[in-house]
Design an enzyme around this catalytic site. Structure first.
Site, PDB file in Angstrom:
ATOM      1  N   CYS A  73      14.019   7.399  75.359  1.00  0.00           N
ATOM      2  CA  CYS A  73      14.870   7.932  74.290  1.00  0.00           C
ATOM      3  C   CYS A  73      15.332   9.362  74.563  1.00  0.00           C
ATOM      4  CB  CYS A  73      14.131   7.850  72.967  1.00  0.00           C
ATOM      5  SG  CYS A  73      13.631   6.166  72.613  1.00  0.00           S
ATOM      6  N   HIS A 107      15.434  15.429  66.796  1.00  0.00           N
ATOM      7  CA  HIS A 107      15.278  14.058  67.293  1.00  0.00           C
ATOM      8  C   HIS A 107      15.230  13.145  66.068  1.00  0.00           C
ATOM      9  CE1 HIS A 107      14.440  10.914  70.104  1.00  0.00           C
ATOM     10  NE2 HIS A 107      13.238  10.677  69.645  1.00  0.00           N
ATOM     11  N   GLU A 137       7.480  16.592  65.446  1.00  0.00           N
ATOM     12  CA  GLU A 137       8.621  17.487  65.645  1.00  0.00           C
ATOM     13  C   GLU A 137       8.450  18.738  64.775  1.00  0.00           C
ATOM     14  OE1 GLU A 137      12.418  15.500  65.345  1.00  0.00           O
ATOM     15  OE2 GLU A 137      13.403  17.104  66.496  1.00  0.00           O
ATOM     16  N   LYS A 154      20.570  10.805  63.265  1.00  0.00           N
ATOM     17  CA  LYS A 154      20.069   9.425  63.219  1.00  0.00           C
ATOM     18  C   LYS A 154      19.981   8.891  61.797  1.00  0.00           C
ATOM     19  CE  LYS A 154      17.456   9.612  67.581  1.00  0.00           C
ATOM     20  NZ  LYS A 154      17.389  11.060  67.911  1.00  0.00           N
ATOM     21  N   HIS A 166      19.005   5.116  65.793  1.00  0.00           N
ATOM     22  CA  HIS A 166      18.496   5.631  67.069  1.00  0.00           C
ATOM     23  C   HIS A 166      19.207   4.902  68.216  1.00  0.00           C
ATOM     24  CE1 HIS A 166      16.242   7.308  70.165  1.00  0.00           C
ATOM     25  NE2 HIS A 166      15.008   7.087  69.768  1.00  0.00           N
ATOM     26  N   PHE A 221       9.337   7.401  74.553  1.00  0.00           N
ATOM     27  CA  PHE A 221       8.154   6.677  75.033  1.00  0.00           C
ATOM     28  C   PHE A 221       7.897   7.053  76.492  1.00  0.00           C
ATOM     29  CE2 PHE A 221       8.482   2.644  72.158  1.00  0.00           C
ATOM     30  CZ  PHE A 221       8.059   3.388  71.078  1.00  0.00           C
TER      31      PHE A 221
END
Lengths: 422, 391
Positions: free
Chosen positions: A172, A312, A323, A344, A349, A408
């Site tokens: 991501c 993010h 975050e 987002k 996402h 990830f």
């Protein structure tokens, strides 16, 4: 004008940008929707949702390639964004003459193709049937679909990029990594310009199921546009989405020499890998903290200079907790005074594309003097005290932005962007 | 001599020939292929040797989270780090950058076959997919398939956490990984870096990806230079991996490490396979890299026209002895170029050339090489070459 940064490296300008998301094709439509607080999240229609817990997504459903498989859609998305970016840059459309860095999802044979191959085989009940059918069929489109190099190779053909294109994945964070690779290549003096694209059209049923099995997706299907609620207390997972962002990166010197419009400056990139777990962050947030600090250091800027953070902000419990922890560690008390919002909340996402799309939106935020909101912010999380620009856009003079991307596999990449060369 | 020269201070390699530098050096002194012609007949493959994963991946829990491809890469990265004297050096690993070239991991063959079989008795295939995939996929299998999770596992197991980038795209990804890694060190963007790739061919999908375009040789093994169109496309695959620890000369000297070799210029391209562009492109590359090499470690895949072209161009040089290592390891896809560089660095270090891997088609040489050409010309697209020189 000075064309090097305080470390003596060439400053990297952005001279063209393009974007596609579920909100539409092109910067204009996207910006209108984004600043109106409109969501692109909608019910899934591309495939049946029987047996699925999640029935919504931010898929791009308005293209001819939308139902032609992940590979073709990812190419189409990358192509559209690149074409918009190149047109804006004023560079030749078929002779870009700089390297290509493409963030894209890993490829596999589409299930529909696997099934149709099996239907044409001797159906012998094991893998030999499939391979034998493949060998006899010799379908070059199907072969290309399994080759990780294909999409970049075709883009390189079309736009006349230079050399061997690099296709990359940092999960991501991929979109941000593509920009970082382009920025580094220009700083090394290897090229005057680079094309960085993040594209992802891989929202297949299997992709959705894979993320579902990891409990990463929200199942709040109704209404779809309310499902993505970054920073809210009741956030319950991310919404799988598609899209693309493209940026023409160019040494400021080269951009000025050809009289190009400079849309902004890529000031710094930072990254730090996490060794804690395949899907979870180290509890102390140290890798994300290090990535943010590395981006600021690389930009030669202090926390005081950041006036907006493009989060993010995936809408998972884990992400926003981490975050918030990492940002409040780096920025200290000042963090509650810096506006931070998550695109987002409206586009979902977009995985491999997210970092690039959100970089485009970050530059637009600075240019337009408007911060897109975090929508669906109705139940604040008391553990996360941030100014998330709740629900309604805000006019603001923003000279520098930090954009975060975490993925990830312990991937953390951050970008620092500025309106001016500074 | 420049403080930012790129030197190789650690090598991890695995193939059917063995584990690590010494086993490979010894096996290549008397080259014989190790083959498995049964499991994937009519395709012959060069299988992985027996590996005790726990020597590099001590936690069973970590091993369970990976399939063979990721285990292989993580294991081989561990060999490279140990070889460089960096393993378990927390400070060095935490500041170490990483570029991995990767494809995708292994799918669950049984789940997939179950879906294919069930598809013969019903027409609602999309619903069938949802039904089977939601109930039968192992949740963590996704992570074992993700391209960037090889790097992710290397971070977790070996604590390499400076940065982590995964390049995708068959042989070209391996070329770009080495090229980018070297460029980073030369420019001072990295002081030390782990670069490499792994390929696990012993899975039907890995063979399928080649055979969709008829690239594989069927039937018996033959040397990479002696494959015939009546036997198929010419590629024989292998499982294997190569990881390199690269450092700036200055960084290696400061910690008192002797280098195997240095990486000289690396060039890459994407010439079309449809016309004369590839010949022109390869000629330019060879000319750019100059006359110095006396030995070439060729990553030729066996794919007919590309392999024939590479052989013809390299053999135009009278002073160049060519070694097609795919004869012995099989085609290692993303790992092809890192493997070529690793073998080249070993020969520089040992001050000895390899014997002919195919004595009928490769000339012998006794000269100790001081400059070696490493190549990886993609079976389908993308190509690269580089020089490996004395450190």
């Amino acid at each position: 004008m000075k064309t090097t940064d305080k470390f003596g490296r060439p400053l990297v300008a952005v001279t063209g940008m393009g974007v596609v998301t579920s909100l539409g094709q092109g910067k204009k439509d996207n910006w209108e929707a984004l600043t109106s607080g409109r969501s692109g999240i909608h019910a899934i229609t591309r495939f049946p949702v029987d047996h699925l817990a999640t029935k919504i997504s931010g898929m791009v459903d308005f293209l001819e390639e939308s139902d032609k498989g992940a590979s073709r859609l990812t190419y189409a998305l990358a192509d559209l964004a690149a074409s918009e970016a190149l047109a804006e840059s004023g560079l030749p459309a078929t002779n870009f003459a700089g390297p290509l860095f493409l963030a894209a999802p890993p490829v596999e044979i589409d299930w529909h193709h696997r099934l149709s191959l099996y239907a044409r085989s001797d159906k012998g009940g094991d893998w030999r049937s499939l391979i034998e059918a493949a060998r006899k069929l010799r379908d070059s489109e199907l072969f290309d679909e399994t080759q990780f190099a294909t999409i970049a190779d075709r883009l390189a053909d079309k736009y006349g990029t230079r050399g061997l294109p690099i296709t990359l994945s940092t999960a991501c964070a991929s979109g941000a990594t593509a920009i970082q690779l382009g920025t580094e290549a220009i700083r090394r003096g290897e090229c005057d310009r680079a094309l960085a694209i993040g594209a992802d059209g891989s929202a297949t049923a299997e992709a959705l199921i894979r993320f579902s099995l990891l409990s990463a997706l929200t199942t709040q299907n109704d209404p779809p546009e309310k499902a993505s609620k970054p920073f809210s207390k009741d956030r319950s997972g991310f919404v799988l989405a598609e899209g693309s962002g493209a940026l023409v990166l160019e040494s400021l010197e080269s951009a000025l020499a050809r009289g190009a419009d400079v849309l902004g400056i890529m000031r710094g990139c930072g990254e730090k890998a996490d060794d804690f777990h395949r899907t979870r962050s180290k509890p102390d947030g140290s890798p994300a903290i290090a990535a943010v600090r590395a981006a600021l250091d690389d930009a030669g800027m202090s926390t005081d200079e950041i006036e907006y953070i493009n989060a993010h902000g995936t809408s998972t419990q884990e992400n926003e907790k981490m975050e918030h922890l990492s940002l409040s560690t780096v920025f200290g008390e000042r963090i509650s005074a810096i506006p931070i919002s998550s695109n987002k909340s409206m586009i979902g996402h977009t995985l491999s594309a997210a970092g690039a799309i959100e970089a485009v939106f970050s530059f637009m935020t600075m240019r337009e003097g408007v911060i897109p909101p975090t929508i669906n912010y109705e139940v604040p999380d008391p553990a996360i005290e941030l100014d998330v620009v709740p629900n309604i856009k805000r006019a603001a003079d923003v000279a520098a932005v930090l954009s975060n991307s975490f993925g990830f596999g312990g991937q953390n990449a951050c970008l620092v962007m500025a309106r001016e060369a500074g | 001599m420049n403080p930012n020269d790129v030197v190789i201070t650690g090598i991890g390699i695995v193939s059917s020939l063995g584990l690590g530098v010494e086993e490979h050096w010894n096996a290549l002194a008397d080259p014989k292929p190790v083959l498995d012609g049964e499991r994937f007949a009519p395709y012959v493959v060069h299988p992985l040797p027996e590996i005790d994963w726990s020597t590099q991946i001590p936690k069973r829990g970590d091993q369970r989270q990976m399939e063979t491809w990721q285990r292989l890469g993580t294991y081989t990265a561990g060999l490279a780090l140990a070889d460089a004297g960096m393993k378990e050096d927390e400070a060095l690993c935490a500041s170490m950058d990483m570029v991995v070239a990767a494809g995708g991991g292994e799918r669950d063959i049984d789940v997939d076959q179950g879906i294919l079989d069930a598809s013969l008795t019903r027409n609602d295939h999309d619903v069938l997919l949802n039904e089977k995939l939601t109930t039968e996929l192992r949740p963590t299998l996704f992570l074992a398939q993700l391209s960037n999770l090889l790097a992710g596992n290397i971070s977790i197991v070996h604590k390499v956490t400076g940065s982590s980038r995964t390049f995708m795209g068959e042989e070209g990804a391996g070329v770009s990984a080495v090229e980018t890694a070297a460029a980073r060190i030369r420019s001072g963007q990295s002081s030390h870096l782990l670069v490499g790739a792994a390929f696990q061919t012993e899975h039907p999908d890995m063979l399928l990806a080649y055979e969709l375009a008829g690239f594989l040789q069927r039937g018996d093994w033959s040397s990479v230079w002696a494959r015939h169109e009546q036997d198929g496309g010419g590629v024989i695959t292998g499982s294997g991996a190569a990881f390199l620890v690269l450092e700036s000369r200055e960084h290696a000297q400061k910690r008192g490490r002797e280098a195997y070799a240095a990486i000289g210029p690396v060039v890459s391209g994407r010439a079309s396979r449809e016309d004369a562009a590839l010949e022109t492109g390869l000629r330019t590359m060879v000319e750019t890299l100059g006359d110095a090499p006396t030995l070439a470690l060729s990553g030729a895949s066996g794919a007919h026209s590309v392999t024939a072209l590479e052989r013809r161009l390299l053999e135009e040089r009278d002073n160049l002895a060519v070694r097609g290592f795919s004869s012995l390891t099989g085609h290692l896809k993303e790992a092809q170029f890192p493997f070529a560089v690793a073998l080249a660095a070993m020969a520089i270090h040992k001050q000895a050339a390899y014997p002919a891997f195919d004595p009928d088609r490769e000339k012998s040489t006794d000269a100790a090489p001081s400059t070696i050409l490493a190549t990886a010309i993609g079976y389908n697209c993308f190509e690269g070459m580089g020089l490996v020189v004395k450190a």
